[in-house]
Scaffold this active site. Structure first.
Site, PDB file in Angstrom:
ATOM      1  N   ASP A  17       0.864  -1.169   0.000  1.00  0.00           N
ATOM      2  CA  ASP A  17       0.000   0.000   0.000  1.00  0.00           C
ATOM      3  C   ASP A  17       0.910   1.231   0.000  1.00  0.00           C
ATOM      4  O   ASP A  17       2.099   1.140   0.337  1.00  0.00           O
ATOM      5  CB  ASP A  17      -0.903  -0.030   1.238  1.00  0.00           C
ATOM      6  CG  ASP A  17      -1.837   1.157   1.311  1.00  0.00           C
ATOM      7  OD1 ASP A  17      -2.348   1.572   0.252  1.00  0.00           O
ATOM      8  OD2 ASP A  17      -2.053   1.673   2.414  1.00  0.00           O
ATOM      9  N   ASP A  19      -0.052   5.008   1.133  1.00  0.00           N
ATOM     10  CA  ASP A  19      -0.218   5.911   2.269  1.00  0.00           C
ATOM     11  C   ASP A  19      -0.124   5.163   3.597  1.00  0.00           C
ATOM     12  O   ASP A  19      -0.861   4.218   3.827  1.00  0.00           O
ATOM     13  CB  ASP A  19      -1.572   6.626   2.181  1.00  0.00           C
ATOM     14  CG  ASP A  19      -1.733   7.369   0.871  1.00  0.00           C
ATOM     15  OD1 ASP A  19      -0.784   8.066   0.480  1.00  0.00           O
ATOM     16  OD2 ASP A  19      -2.795   7.235   0.228  1.00  0.00           O
TER      17      ASP A  19
END
Length: 255
Positions: A17, A19
Site C-alpha cells: 500500500d 499511504d
C-alpha cells in the site's frame, strides 16, 4: 534486532500500500478529509438546526475512509452519520453534493495540502523495499488514490516499483475497491505472480482484509497499539510497527 523473519523461499513478489506504508501521506489525507467533512457537516447542521459533530481525523479516518476509494469513503462515513447522498458521476464538480462531488472536493484539498507540505517517506520501510528488490523480489504499489503516481514522483520513488495499480486503474478496469481483493490480484497478475507466491503489506484494516480475501501467502500489517490489534483481528499474519522489524532470509524450508 528484527522481531520477525520472512523466508523468501517460494516468494516472488511484494505488494505495498502507499499511504501509511511507503509515504507519510496518510496524515495529509486525514487533514483533507477533515476539511471536507467538517465543512459539509457544519453547513448541514446549521441548515437543520442540529448539533455539529466534527470528523475525527484519527478514529473516523481509520474506521471509515482509510484505504477505500474516495467515493466509498464518503459513503461509508456519511452512512455512519445517517446521511445518504446520490452517487453522481466521476465528472461531478467539487461543489456538487453527491458522493463523487464530495470525493472530488476532498481530492482538491489533498492536492493543495500536498503542494504546501510535500511528501515525507518512511525511510525504514523504503529501505526494506530496496533490500527486497536487491534480493530479486518484484514489487508493486497498490493504492486506491488517484494521486498515487504524483505522490511517488514527488517522493522520488517511482522507479522502486515494477507495477502500479491505483485509483485510476480502479475506475478504468472496473475493479472493486478494498476490502475486495481486486486491486492486489490485478497487481499480482501484472507481475505474473500467483497470490500464493506474494505478500501484501498494509496499514489499513480494509487493506488487510483485501490481502486475506485474495489468499496471498502472507499479509503483513503495519500499526501500533489498538490499531495493531485491529489488524490482527482482521487477518494480518504478522503485525509490526514498521518494516525495519522484518528480516529477510533465504533458507530451505524445514520438512
Amino acid at each position: 534486532m528484527p522481531s520477525e523473519h520472512i523466508n523468501l523461499r517460494g516468494l516472488e513478489a511484494f505488494l505495498f500500500d502507499l499511504d501509511g506504508v511507503v509515504t507519510r501521506t496518510a496524515s495529509v489525507h486525514a487533514t483533507a478529509w477533515k476539511r471536507l467533512f467538517d465543512d459539509y457537516l457544519g453547513r448541514r447542521a446549521r441548515a437543520e438546526g442540529a448539533a455539529f459533530v466534527p470528523f475525527d481525523p484519527v478514529i473516523d479516518y481509520q474506521e471509515y475512509v482509510d484505504g477505500r476509494p474516495r467515493e466509498a469513503g464518503v459513503q461509508s462515513f456519511l452512512a455512519a452519520r445517517g446521511i445518504s447522498l446520490p452517487a453522481g458521476t466521476h465528472d461531478d464538480g467539487p461543489k456538487v453534493e453527491t458522493l463523487n462531488g464530495l470525493g472530488n472536493r476532498k481530492d482538491q484539498f489533498f492536492i493543495e495540502n500536498l503542494a504546501q507540505h510535500g511528501v515525507e517517506v518512511y525511510e525504514r520501510n523504503v529501505s526494506f523495499v530496496r533490500d527486497a528488490r536487491a534480493r530479486g523480489v518484484r514489487t508493486a504499489i497498490v493504492s486506491s488514490s488517484k494521486n498515487c503516481a504524483a505522490v511517488l514522483d514527488a517522493a522520488g520513488l517511482t522507479e522502486l516499483f515494477d507495477v502500479r495499480v491505483d485509483g485510476i486503474d480502479l475506475q478504468r478496469l472496473g475493479l472493486a475497491g478494498k476490502p475486495a481483493p481486486d486491486m492486489f490480484l490485478e497487481a499480482a497478475r501484472q507481475l505474473k505472480t500467483p497470490p500464493s507466491r506474494a505478500i501484501v503489506f498494509e496499514d489499513a484494516v480494509v487493506g488487510v482484509e483485501a490481502g486475506r480475501a485474495g489468499r496471498f501467502r502472507h499479509v503483513v500489517g503495519i500499526g501500533r497499539g489498538d490499531h495493531a490489534d485491529d489488524l490482527r483481528a482482521h487477518g494480518a499474519d504478522i503485525v509490526v510497527a514498521d518494516l525495519g522489524e522484518l528480516f529477510l532470509e533465504e533458507q530451505q524450508a524445514r520438512p
